[in-house]
Design an enzyme around this catalytic site. Structure first.
Site, short mmCIF file in Angstrom:
data_model
loop_
_atom_site.label_atom_id
_atom_site.label_comp_id
_atom_site.label_asym_id
_atom_site.label_seq_id
_atom_site.Cartn_x
_atom_site.Cartn_y
_atom_site.Cartn_z
CE LYS A 35 62.35 -32.59 -59.18
NZ LYS A 35 61.31 -32.16 -60.16
NE ARG A 130 59.46 -31.75 -67.72
CZ ARG A 130 59.66 -31.01 -66.22
NH1 ARG A 130 60.50 -30.02 -66.19
NH2 ARG A 130 59.04 -31.67 -65.23
CE1 TYR A 253 90.09 -11.05 -60.37
CE2 TYR A 253 88.17 -12.12 -59.21
CZ TYR A 253 89.83 -11.97 -59.34
OH TYR A 253 90.59 -12.88 -59.01
CG MET A 301 86.53 -19.84 -57.57
SD MET A 301 88.00 -20.44 -58.02
CE MET A 301 88.06 -20.20 -59.94
C1 LIG Z 1 59.99 -31.65 -59.50
C2 LIG Z 1 58.67 -32.34 -59.79
C3 LIG Z 1 57.73 -31.90 -58.83
C4 LIG Z 1 57.96 -31.08 -57.79
O1 LIG Z 1 58.20 -29.60 -58.36
P1 LIG Z 1 58.20 -28.40 -57.18
O2 LIG Z 1 57.89 -27.47 -58.04
O3 LIG Z 1 59.31 -28.32 -56.50
O4 LIG Z 1 56.93 -28.78 -56.19
C5 LIG Z 1 56.50 -32.77 -58.94
N1 LIG Z 1 56.40 -33.55 -59.86
C6 LIG Z 1 57.26 -33.75 -60.72
C7 LIG Z 1 56.99 -34.72 -62.02
C8 LIG Z 1 58.57 -33.24 -60.85
O5 LIG Z 1 59.61 -33.53 -61.85
#
Ligand SMILES: *Cc1c(COP(=O)(O)O)cnc(C)c1O
Length: 356
Positions: A35, A130, A253, A301
């Site tokens: 992802k 979640r 800065y 930056m």
């Molecule tokens: C992002 C995610 C993972 C992977 O998580 P990691 O901590 O990067 O291994 C697995 N399952 C779901 C549902 C996720 O959203």
């Protein structure tokens, strides 16, 4: 001359890391989580190095389509399922496995016209609060889905809130066991931390993400130090300026750093507009020509400043490793109060990438 910053990806490290996950869960199949554009590495750049995997898990339809159009025939899992009813035609066309976490999705699946059933992952909320069905609603969701001609193979899934803690999976596993009593189906529970440290969670499919890119799910590099996992991304640049300073000079800065004595300072072509964290304070590790030193003052930056005291031979054009095999991305993240996940996703579009 172009600006010297570059992110280099190590394809061998990706291949090695996915195999380490396979060895960690030898009875399970592996969803490689790609992802967020493969955690910022670029899905198109890296997916072939991960093609020993059994499937890819992601969220964006665009990313799923990219994999299919590049010839990936094995499973693709949408971790958050579909976001609207219109998307089902695309799931159907590209044969995507979808998570189902809400009742509205069951209704949409019931009413859709599909060319063939879709495989689904029924998501159980095991306490993270979640996505997912509350344990007491899992049986009825299961039965509704099982009765739909549009639904093919069904797998139970959950996601852990703190698999990086020793006791972190006990209570979620208890909730999932209660919720799924009597349901005979494959199971997929384990993220990276659970794959590494909780074999009782492995079941049929594990879902590692961060470890494929060679960073730690805990945010602490030491926790994966003996695992054989290798950092995939090296962010490097060069020294583009040098200042020789007397004691008591301010740096950058708001003069957030003051020289305690004479000091040679290097200016690096890397700043927060490249994705280097502005919150990284003085003292964040960096490697110049192979020698470990530290940042000084506030990150700008487009530039940041480093202490050249430990590397007297360094000067303009010296190679700077911001993170990679020498300075771990977890170290920079820890110093800046974040995690490797965030830094790798935040490298900006102006940074050129190379794969080696
Ligand atoms: C992002 C995610 C993972 C992977 O998580 P990691 O901590 O990067 O291994 C697995 N399952 C779901 C549902 C996720 O959203």
């Amino acid at each position: 001359m172009t600006r010297p910053i570059v992110a280099t990806l190590n394809g061998d490290a990706l291949r090695q890391n996915v195999n380490i996950m396979r060895q960690a869960a030898p009875q399970s199949r592996v969803w490689s989580v790609v992802k967020a554009n493969a955690y910022g590495h670029g899905l198109e750049r890296v997916w072939q190095n991960l093609s020993d995997t059994d499937g890819f898990a992601l969220l964006n339809l665009e990313e799923a389509i990219l994999l299919r159009e590049n010839g990936w025939k094995k499973p693709i899992l949408l971790l958050e399922g579909f976001f609207s009813a219109d998307e089902l035609a695309i799931l159907d066309r590209y044969r995507l496995t979808t998570s189902v976490h809400s009742n509205w999705q069951i209704k949409v699946l019931a009413e859709a016209k599909l060319s063939a059933p879709l495989d689904i992952y029924l998501k159980i909320n095991s306490g993270m609060n979640r996505l997912g069905f509350q344990p007491e609603h899992v049986h009825s969701a299961w039965q509704k889905l099982r009765a739909l001609p549009n639904v093919g193979e069904m797998t139970l899934m959950t996601h852990f809130a703190e698999a990086d803690r020793e006791e972190g999976v006990q209570e979620p596993l208890r909730r999932v066991a209660l919720a799924s009593e009597g349901i005979d189906a494959p199971r997929s529970f384990a993220n990276s931390a659970a794959t590494m440290w909780h074999p009782q969670t492995h079941h049929d499919w594990v879902r590692p993400g961060i470890v494929l890119y060679g960073a730690s799910p805990t945010g602490n590099w030491q926790d994966i130090a003996g695992s054989g996992l290798k950092p995939v991304m090296t962010l490097e640049s060069e020294i583009i300026g040098v200042q020789t300073l007397k004691a008591g000079e301010g740096v950058g800065y708001n003069y957030r750093y003051r020289t305690p004595g004479e000091l040679r300072l290097g200016v690096v072509a890397c700043g927060y507009a490249d994705g280097y964290p502005r919150h990284a304070p003085t003292g964040t590790p960096v490697i110049i020509d192979g020698v470990r030193t530290q940042t000084l003052g506030t990150v700008s930056m487009d530039m940041l400043m480093v202490d050249l005291t430990p590397c007297p031979n360094a000067g303009i054009g010296s190679r700077v490793e911001l993170w990679g095999e020498g300075v771990k991305i977890d170290e920079v993240a820890q110093s800046a109060g974040t995690v490797g996940y965030e830094l790798m996703c935040a490298v900006t579009a102006r940074v050129p990438f190379k794969v080696r």
